[in-house]
Design an enzyme around this catalytic site. Structure first.
Site, short mmCIF file in Angstrom:
data_model
loop_
_atom_site.label_atom_id
_atom_site.label_comp_id
_atom_site.label_asym_id
_atom_site.label_seq_id
_atom_site.Cartn_x
_atom_site.Cartn_y
_atom_site.Cartn_z
N ASP A 96 0.85 -1.19 0.00
CA ASP A 96 0.00 0.00 0.00
C ASP A 96 0.88 1.24 0.00
O ASP A 96 2.04 1.20 0.42
CB ASP A 96 -0.96 0.00 1.19
N GLU A 160 -0.09 -0.48 5.81
CA GLU A 160 0.91 0.12 6.68
C GLU A 160 0.79 1.63 6.72
O GLU A 160 0.92 2.26 7.78
CB GLU A 160 2.31 -0.29 6.21
N HIS A 427 6.38 9.93 0.46
CA HIS A 427 5.16 10.61 0.92
C HIS A 427 4.96 11.97 0.26
O HIS A 427 3.94 12.62 0.50
CB HIS A 427 5.14 10.79 2.44
#
Length: 458
Positions: A96, A160, A427
């Site tokens: 993920d 996660e 991210h």
């Protein structure tokens, strides 16, 4: 420190497999596997899980299974039996990914692996789909050079990034599934490109949503502004109370003065890695390493309030924010959650109604880098990175599964490596992986498995 006998053939095999690794990573990156059905269809995660399962079956793994975890996500498991009497090593990754954020801000499509300036760009390329490819490369290199000398279990998680704990709860209910002598978490990374690094500590985290309510409904600011309590203004006051004047985190009752002993992070390097704008100061006190790895850090990661475009002259009746608090080793995440909740409740002004909801939590982690597995990893990294010695650093992020595995298997050694060095920009927009790092870390993991098997035989 002498090179392992299989080092050269393993390195040559991994190098020859890199075109295949790029093609496979491109297939895996193409799945929009954000584990939030409000953003992307659940089918994207299911397809990614199926891809991982097929890849394990192709490598002769047995007992391959895609199973549902209590948070609604899917994890993938496989077992590759080793020689009689050999130790078992668990290899972890997650498929993920974080949402792509502003898609228009990417220089190439986030779910299309794109090579540019010597790096491969795409969401999850480093965090952590590339970590799974790293495991595959290491195992393939060993199979091509005498065989895998240990038993291997692979677990690839599906939630996660959401921090919802599905795999942790599943592992607690099935403690025999992930039992191993050593565990390699492929979800961290080197301190910087070319400097082999293991992660010695992880901050834990707690995630809260806070909502402030003051009125039965929005009011005209011209008619009522000045006396009517503004929920958004109240929320801003609460959020501001979480930081001191210098930007340090200030949660009532939560210690924030610990110091990091070990590898330091020069401020000029951090400014460059974090892309801090010229003239803008860093926040907090102490060394950069203190602030990142040894002290709590609060971040407001989202606010529900009217957007500027289309805003009306109104006093807001309701406002809501999501808050992340990173918790360093030595502190308890559950206690930090209680302190943060109490702080938010106590600091809400004007008697406004405040509701706090916990949506995620994970404990911090501290590794023992003097253990036999770390000695095997140090040799492997020194060989894969000629002229460099293994460094130990902290990591500001959280991997809650580490503490679950540590509690379930207290005799297992847990090592944290990976591909998320600063240039990877995980991210953020334009996440990428260095193919050279993928190659070297795959070699290092293969050599570690060989070294570890030999150390157990000895």
């Amino acid at each position: 420190m002498t090179a392992q006998p299989i080092a050269e053939p393993v390195a040559a095999t991994v190098a020859s497999l890199m075109p295949r690794a790029k093609a496979e990573l491109a297939e895996l990156v193409a799945f929009r596997s954000v584990a939030d059905p409000a953003q992307f269809p659940r089918s994207e995660c299911e397809a990614a899980a199926a891809w991982v399962a097929d890849a394990l079956r192709a490598e002769d793994f047995t007992d391959v299974a895609v199973f549902d975890t209590p948070d609604g996500s899917q994890s993938v498991y496989g077992h590759l039996p080793g020689p009689a009497g050999a130790p078992t090593v668990l290899l972890y990754a997650h498929y993920d990914v974080q949402p792509p954020l502003e898609v228009a801000a990417w220089d190439s499509p986030p779910f299309e692996l794109t090579e540019r300036d010597g790096r491969w760009y795409g969401r999850g390329a480093a965090d952590c789909k590339g970590g799974f490819i790293m495991h595959l490369l290491a195992l393939r290199a060993l199979k091509a050079n005498g065989g895998v000398p240990v038993g291997v279990k692979v677990i690839v998680e599906g939630s996660e990034e959401q921090g919802t704990g599905g795999l942790e709860r599943y592992a607690e209910a099935h403690p025999e599934l992930l039992a191993a002598d050593a565990i390699v978490i492929g979800d961290t990374g080197n301190f910087r490109v070319g400097l082999p690094t293991v992660t010695a500590s992880l901050r834990g985290m707690t995630m809260l949503r806070v909502q402030v309510d003051t009125l039965a409904g929005n009011l005209h600011s011209g008619q009522f502004g000045g006396a009517a309590p503004d929920a958004l203004a109240a929320l801003i006051r609460v959020l501001d109370s979480l930081r001191a004047e210098d930007g340090s985190t200030t949660v009532d009752g939560l210690a924030a003065d610990a110091e990091w002993q070990g590898l330091q992070y020069p401020e000029e390097d951090f400014r460059r890695d974090a892309r801090v704008l010229d003239g803008v100061g860093l926040i907090g006190s102490g060394t950069v390493a203190d602030r990142l790895w040894a002290r709590p850090a609060v971040t407001v990661i989202g606010i529900d309030c009217p957007p500027v475009v289309g805003a009306t002259p109104s006093v807001q009746a309701t406002a809501r924010a999501q808050i992340s608090l990173r918790v360093p080793p030595g502190q308890d995440a559950a206690e930090a959650t209680k302190l943060l909740t109490a702080h938010l409740q106590a600091r809400t002004p004007w008697g406004a109604r405040v509701t706090v909801e916990q949506i995620g939590q994970g404990q911090p982690f501290q590794a023992d880098v003097s253990s036999p597995a770390y000695t095997s990893m140090a040799r492997a990294l020194a060989t894969a990175y000629p002229g460099e010695e293994m460094q130990a650093a902290g990591m500001g992020g959280s991997i809650p599964l580490c503490n679950t595995l540590g509690a379930l298997y207290p005799s297992a050694e847990i090592l944290l490596i990976g591909l998320s060095e600063p240039e990877a920009q995980i991210h953020a927009v334009n996440e990428s992986v260095s193919p050279r790092e993928l190659e070297r870390m795959s070699v290092a993991e293969a050599l570690f498995l060989s070294n570890y098997a030999a150390s157990k035989r000895g």
